[in-house]
Motif scaffolding. Structure first.
Motif, PDB file in Angstrom:
ATOM      1  N   ARG A 115      -3.015   1.429  15.045  1.00 22.97           N
ATOM      2  CA  ARG A 115      -3.760   0.397  14.326  1.00 22.97           C
ATOM      3  C   ARG A 115      -3.495   0.583  12.838  1.00 22.97           C
ATOM      4  NH1 ARG A 115      -7.037  -3.116  15.859  1.00 22.97           N
ATOM      5  NH2 ARG A 115      -7.652  -2.074  17.803  1.00 22.97           N
ATOM      6  N   HIS A 116      -2.907  -0.430  12.208  1.00 24.86           N
ATOM      7  CA  HIS A 116      -2.582  -0.357  10.791  1.00 24.86           C
ATOM      8  C   HIS A 116      -3.666  -1.066   9.992  1.00 24.86           C
ATOM      9  CE1 HIS A 116       0.322  -1.264   7.249  1.00 24.86           C
ATOM     10  NE2 HIS A 116      -0.362  -0.153   7.062  1.00 24.86           N
ATOM     11  N   ILE A 117      -4.586  -0.295   9.432  1.00 22.64           N
ATOM     12  CA  ILE A 117      -5.691  -0.872   8.667  1.00 22.64           C
ATOM     13  C   ILE A 117      -5.229  -1.252   7.264  1.00 22.64           C
ATOM     14  CG2 ILE A 117      -8.024  -0.444   7.788  1.00 22.64           C
ATOM     15  CD1 ILE A 117      -8.403   1.563  10.041  1.00 22.64           C
ATOM     16  N   GLY A 118      -4.332  -0.458   6.680  1.00 29.19           N
ATOM     17  CA  GLY A 118      -3.865  -0.704   5.321  1.00 29.19           C
ATOM     18  C   GLY A 118      -4.756  -0.019   4.304  1.00 29.19           C
ATOM     19  N   THR A 119      -4.167   0.434   3.205  1.00 28.92           N
ATOM     20  CA  THR A 119      -4.925   1.157   2.190  1.00 28.92           C
ATOM     21  C   THR A 119      -6.062   0.314   1.623  1.00 28.92           C
ATOM     22  OG1 THR A 119      -2.955   2.440   1.598  1.00 28.92           O
ATOM     23  CG2 THR A 119      -4.741   2.389  -0.013  1.00 28.92           C
ATOM     24  N   ASP A 120      -5.785  -0.955   1.333  1.00 28.36           N
ATOM     25  CA  ASP A 120      -6.815  -1.813   0.738  1.00 28.36           C
ATOM     26  C   ASP A 120      -7.979  -2.044   1.699  1.00 28.36           C
ATOM     27  OD1 ASP A 120      -4.765  -3.008   2.146  1.00 28.36           O
ATOM     28  OD2 ASP A 120      -4.296  -4.499   0.638  1.00 28.36           O
ATOM     29  N   ASN A 121      -7.663  -2.273   2.981  1.00 32.65           N
ATOM     30  CA  ASN A 121      -8.728  -2.478   3.964  1.00 32.65           C
ATOM     31  C   ASN A 121      -9.458  -1.189   4.298  1.00 32.65           C
ATOM     32  OD1 ASN A 121      -8.779  -5.243   4.466  1.00 32.65           O
ATOM     33  ND2 ASN A 121      -7.067  -5.136   5.878  1.00 32.65           N
ATOM     34  N   HIS A 148       5.965   1.221   5.349  1.00 32.45           N
ATOM     35  CA  HIS A 148       6.966   0.150   5.254  1.00 32.45           C
ATOM     36  C   HIS A 148       6.639  -0.749   4.073  1.00 32.45           C
ATOM     37  CE1 HIS A 148      10.162  -2.371   6.484  1.00 32.45           C
ATOM     38  NE2 HIS A 148       9.396  -3.390   6.888  1.00 32.45           N
ATOM     39  N   ARG A 149       7.627  -0.938   3.215  1.00 42.25           N
ATOM     40  CA  ARG A 149       7.468  -1.689   1.964  1.00 42.25           C
ATOM     41  C   ARG A 149       6.309  -1.130   1.139  1.00 42.25           C
ATOM     42  NH1 ARG A 149      10.772  -5.790   1.353  1.00 42.25           N
ATOM     43  NH2 ARG A 149      11.889  -6.642   3.162  1.00 42.25           N
ATOM     44  N   VAL A 171       3.612  14.895  -3.315  1.00 39.71           N
ATOM     45  CA  VAL A 171       3.842  13.464  -3.127  1.00 39.71           C
ATOM     46  C   VAL A 171       3.280  13.032  -1.787  1.00 39.71           C
ATOM     47  CG1 VAL A 171       5.859  13.256  -4.619  1.00 39.71           C
ATOM     48  CG2 VAL A 171       6.168  13.948  -2.238  1.00 39.71           C
ATOM     49  N   ASN A 172       3.000  11.749  -1.706  1.00 41.52           N
ATOM     50  CA  ASN A 172       2.506  11.146  -0.479  1.00 41.52           C
ATOM     51  C   ASN A 172       2.974   9.697  -0.483  1.00 41.52           C
ATOM     52  OD1 ASN A 172       1.068  10.726   1.941  1.00 41.52           O
ATOM     53  ND2 ASN A 172      -0.612  12.018   1.248  1.00 41.52           N
ATOM     54  N   GLY A 173       2.548   8.921   0.489  1.00 38.74           N
ATOM     55  CA  GLY A 173       2.938   7.523   0.539  1.00 38.74           C
ATOM     56  C   GLY A 173       1.765   6.612   0.816  1.00 38.74           C
ATOM     57  N   HIS A 174       1.783   5.409   0.233  1.00 35.96           N
ATOM     58  CA  HIS A 174       0.773   4.392   0.467  1.00 35.96           C
ATOM     59  C   HIS A 174       1.444   3.125   0.976  1.00 35.96           C
ATOM     60  CE1 HIS A 174      -2.462   6.065  -2.554  1.00 35.96           C
ATOM     61  NE2 HIS A 174      -2.136   6.908  -1.598  1.00 35.96           N
ATOM     62  N   ALA A 175       0.719   2.396   1.812  1.00 40.88           N
ATOM     63  CA  ALA A 175       1.176   1.080   2.250  1.00 40.88           C
ATOM     64  C   ALA A 175      -0.006   0.126   2.190  1.00 40.88           C
ATOM     65  CB  ALA A 175       1.738   1.139   3.661  1.00 40.88           C
ATOM     66  N   TYR A 176       0.180  -1.012   1.574  1.00 39.91           N
ATOM     67  CA  TYR A 176      -0.879  -2.003   1.414  1.00 39.91           C
ATOM     68  C   TYR A 176      -0.564  -3.233   2.259  1.00 39.91           C
ATOM     69  CZ  TYR A 176      -1.837   0.806  -2.772  1.00 39.91           C
ATOM     70  OH  TYR A 176      -2.090   1.836  -3.625  1.00 39.91           O
ATOM     71  N   LEU A 177      -1.613  -3.951   2.621  1.00 38.54           N
ATOM     72  CA  LEU A 177      -1.408  -5.211   3.322  1.00 38.54           C
ATOM     73  C   LEU A 177      -1.154  -6.344   2.333  1.00 38.54           C
ATOM     74  CD1 LEU A 177      -4.111  -5.045   6.150  1.00 38.54           C
ATOM     75  CD2 LEU A 177      -1.661  -4.563   6.305  1.00 38.54           C
ATOM     76  N   SER A 178      -1.614  -6.165   1.082  1.00 42.76           N
ATOM     77  CA  SER A 178      -1.513  -7.246   0.096  1.00 42.76           C
ATOM     78  C   SER A 178      -0.413  -7.034  -0.945  1.00 42.76           C
ATOM     79  CB  SER A 178      -2.855  -7.394  -0.630  1.00 42.76           C
ATOM     80  OG  SER A 178      -3.231  -6.176  -1.268  1.00 42.76           O
ATOM     81  N   LYS A 179       0.080  -5.804  -1.086  1.00 41.50           N
ATOM     82  CA  LYS A 179       1.087  -5.500  -2.106  1.00 41.50           C
ATOM     83  C   LYS A 179       2.289  -4.829  -1.451  1.00 41.50           C
ATOM     84  CE  LYS A 179       0.118  -2.184  -5.054  1.00 41.50           C
ATOM     85  NZ  LYS A 179      -0.431  -1.432  -6.207  1.00 41.50           N
ATOM     86  N   LYS A 180       3.491  -5.313  -1.752  1.00 44.31           N
ATOM     87  CA  LYS A 180       4.690  -4.809  -1.089  1.00 44.31           C
ATOM     88  C   LYS A 180       5.757  -4.402  -2.109  1.00 44.31           C
ATOM     89  CE  LYS A 180       2.973  -6.007   2.939  1.00 44.31           C
ATOM     90  NZ  LYS A 180       2.519  -5.004   3.918  1.00 44.31           N
ATOM     91  N   SER A 181       6.599  -3.438  -1.708  1.00 45.20           N
ATOM     92  CA  SER A 181       7.771  -3.058  -2.499  1.00 45.20           C
ATOM     93  C   SER A 181       9.023  -3.410  -1.705  1.00 45.20           C
ATOM     94  CB  SER A 181       7.748  -1.559  -2.810  1.00 45.20           C
ATOM     95  OG  SER A 181       8.127  -0.807  -1.670  1.00 45.20           O
ATOM     96  N   ASP A 182      10.184  -3.122  -2.267  1.00 43.32           N
ATOM     97  CA  ASP A 182      11.444  -3.367  -1.562  1.00 43.32           C
ATOM     98  C   ASP A 182      11.882  -2.165  -0.736  1.00 43.32           C
ATOM     99  OD1 ASP A 182      11.708  -5.912  -2.667  1.00 43.32           O
ATOM    100  OD2 ASP A 182      12.664  -5.121  -4.480  1.00 43.32           O
ATOM    101  N   ASN A 183      11.088  -1.094  -0.771  1.00 45.76           N
ATOM    102  CA  ASN A 183      11.471   0.153  -0.112  1.00 45.76           C
ATOM    103  C   ASN A 183      10.515   0.529   1.013  1.00 45.76           C
ATOM    104  OD1 ASN A 183      13.396   0.269  -2.129  1.00 45.76           O
ATOM    105  ND2 ASN A 183      12.318   1.810  -3.328  1.00 45.76           N
ATOM    106  N   THR A 184      10.976   1.458   1.840  1.00 46.76           N
ATOM    107  CA  THR A 184      10.125   2.095   2.847  1.00 46.76           C
ATOM    108  C   THR A 184      10.219   3.599   2.645  1.00 46.76           C
ATOM    109  OG1 THR A 184      10.369   0.312   4.466  1.00 46.76           O
ATOM    110  CG2 THR A 184       9.813   2.489   5.322  1.00 46.76           C
TER     111      THR A 184
END
Length: 465
Positions: free
Chosen positions: A148-154, A274-275, A290-303
């Protein structure tokens, strides 16, 4: 000195889910307090991720690591719905069926507090078989998982909703408060903090990874039985999003386990964003990570994803936390107080990266507060060998990962405490003292950490009621 029926140290998944059980089963009758070094989820904002700031301001404590919801709140907000991923829950509870029931329950609680119901990802059987075949050809294993991908913002919203629910049932959140020491006096626990002392009949220690070394110190003092735990040392890998597209369609956070040729060591993928964005973490001892974040509303070109080597130590040095801290200190020193970044081709060629070389690549780093350098100057030869061999094998499964342009960030170290010996209720040999979560060495992810909290919360509620 304020008195409680139950005190919980740490408001991460383990602490929050334990409090949820105590508040629900106790129907507000139990006096429960949660001591948390950080602040409420909506107050946790990393300046590095804020457009108006855009740099690390060395917050005390670091909002990414500490705060209500734990370190996972500001990460990708992805819940692995398997009891043997993120820990060995089935071994802790002695039953595969019971372990699955707990994981399903954890998912239902997240949904109850606002996790998007349409973000459940089920691996496609046919696509999974194809990846499993490619993995098998290089001696690797692909682990299909419901996620289940809740996303950082959610995630922040979900944790805030859960916090409000607990507060309405009388749970005290003692935030911005550092637990310094614990004593047991006349069958009651006394937790000493920077804001005074708190006492309780029962105590749950769930300090998270950031409090792993504190947990060991306190446990040894109180007589808790401990056994050596593992350490994960590796890098945060960043590639163009297109490289990961096909495997991400099958699994949002692909879990691939590889055993390397030279040393036969375990290397695994972890926490894929992803992104997403690579972020900087700041620890209490002055080291960075270092760590990683993934948002449902904000995306990058990288994974980005973590690529971790599992290290087990034996006599005479069993303290994996100390070993990992020493690596982190050296990497921090080499980076001048910032994480290191290096092109894969430079690591393989035995030379340091420079901004000029990185700019020639096709991958633009999403974390700019870094120092181009040579990760092999900080990491042991064995770890570097495992990373390079592992990435070459991974490239067969996910073509394009082992590219000259791939960026590697370090240090990426996952600290797990020495494992507390507990019974089926998460109670230690010290009467009335319970342990749960990553900081107690009993889990390695949000799902199992939350489940251990559920077990401890139910056991403490039953004992008191």
């Amino acid at each position: 000195m304020k008195e409680y029926d139950v005190l919980i140290v740490g408001a991460g998944p383990a602490g929050m889910f334990a409090a949820h059980e105590l508040a629900t089963l106790g129907e507000g009758k139990l006096r429960v307090g949660i001591i948390e070094k950080g602040y409420f989820a909506h107050q946790r904002k990393c300046p590095l991720q804020e457009p108006k700031v855009g740099k690390c301001t060395y917050c005390e404590p670091c909002h990414i690591i500490y705060g209500v919801g734990g370190a996972g709140t500001l990460s990708s907000g992805l819940i692995n719905l398997r009891p043997d991923v993120g820990g060995d829950l089935h071994e802790l509870v002695g039953s595969w069926e019971k372990a699955w029931e707990l994981i399903e329950y954890v998912d239902q609680v997240f949904l109850k507090f606002g996790a998007p119901p349409d973000t459940l990802h089920e691996p496609d059987p046919e696509a999974t078989k194809e990846i499993e075949k490619r993995a098998a050809k290089v001696g690797a294993k692909f682990v299909p998982i419901r996620q289940r991908h809740i996303g950082t913002d959610n995630s922040v919203k979900v944790i805030d909703n859960m916090t409000k629910f607990l507060q309405e049932r009388g749970v005290d959140f003692i935030v911005g408060t550092t637990a310094i020491d614990v004593d047991k006096i006349n069958s009651r626990f006394v937790v000493k903090t920077n804001k005074g002392e708190f006492t309780s009949k029962l105590l749950l220690l769930a300090p998270g990874r950031g409090g792993a070394d504190w947990f060991v110190k306190v446990s040894r003092k109180l007589g808790v039985e401990l056994e050596p735990g593992p350490l994960d040392v590796g890098v945060r890998v960043e590639v163009p999003a297109a490289v990961m597209e096909d495997v991400i369609k099958v699994e949002v956070d692909p879990k691939i386990i590889i055993y390397t040729k030279t040393f036969d060591d375990k290397v695994r993928t972890f926490c894929t964003n992803h992104r997403g964005f690579v972020v900087k973490e700041l620890y209490d001892d002055g080291t960075v990570g270092v760590n990683g974040h993934a948002y449902l509303s904000k995306k990058s070109d990288n994974t980005n994803f973590a690529f971790l080597v599992t290290i087990n130590l034996t006599d005479p040095m069993e303290d994996t936390i100390e070993y990992g801290k020493n690596i982190a200190k050296l990497a921090t020193r080499l980076g001048g107080g910032n994480p290191l970044v290096q092109r894969l081709i430079d690591l393989e060629s035995g030379r340091r990266s420079t901004w000029e070389r990185i700019k020639r690549g096709i991958v633009r780093p999403t974390l700019r507060e870094v120092t181009p350098g040579d990760i092999s100057m900080a990491y042991p030869y064995r770890v570097i060998t495992n990373i390079l061999e592992g990435l070459k094998s991974l490239d067969y499964i996910i073509p394009g990962v082992f590219s000259p342009h791939t960026l590697l960030y370090a240090p990426e170290i996952k600290y797990y405490s020495m494992k507390a010996r507990v019974d089926r209720n998460m109670e230690t040999v010290v009467d009335g003292l319970y342990a749960a979560g990553d900081g107690a060495g009993l889990s390695r992810g949000i799902n199992v950490a939350a489940a251990t909290g559920v077990i401890a919360g139910r056991a403490m509620a039953e004992r008191l009621l």
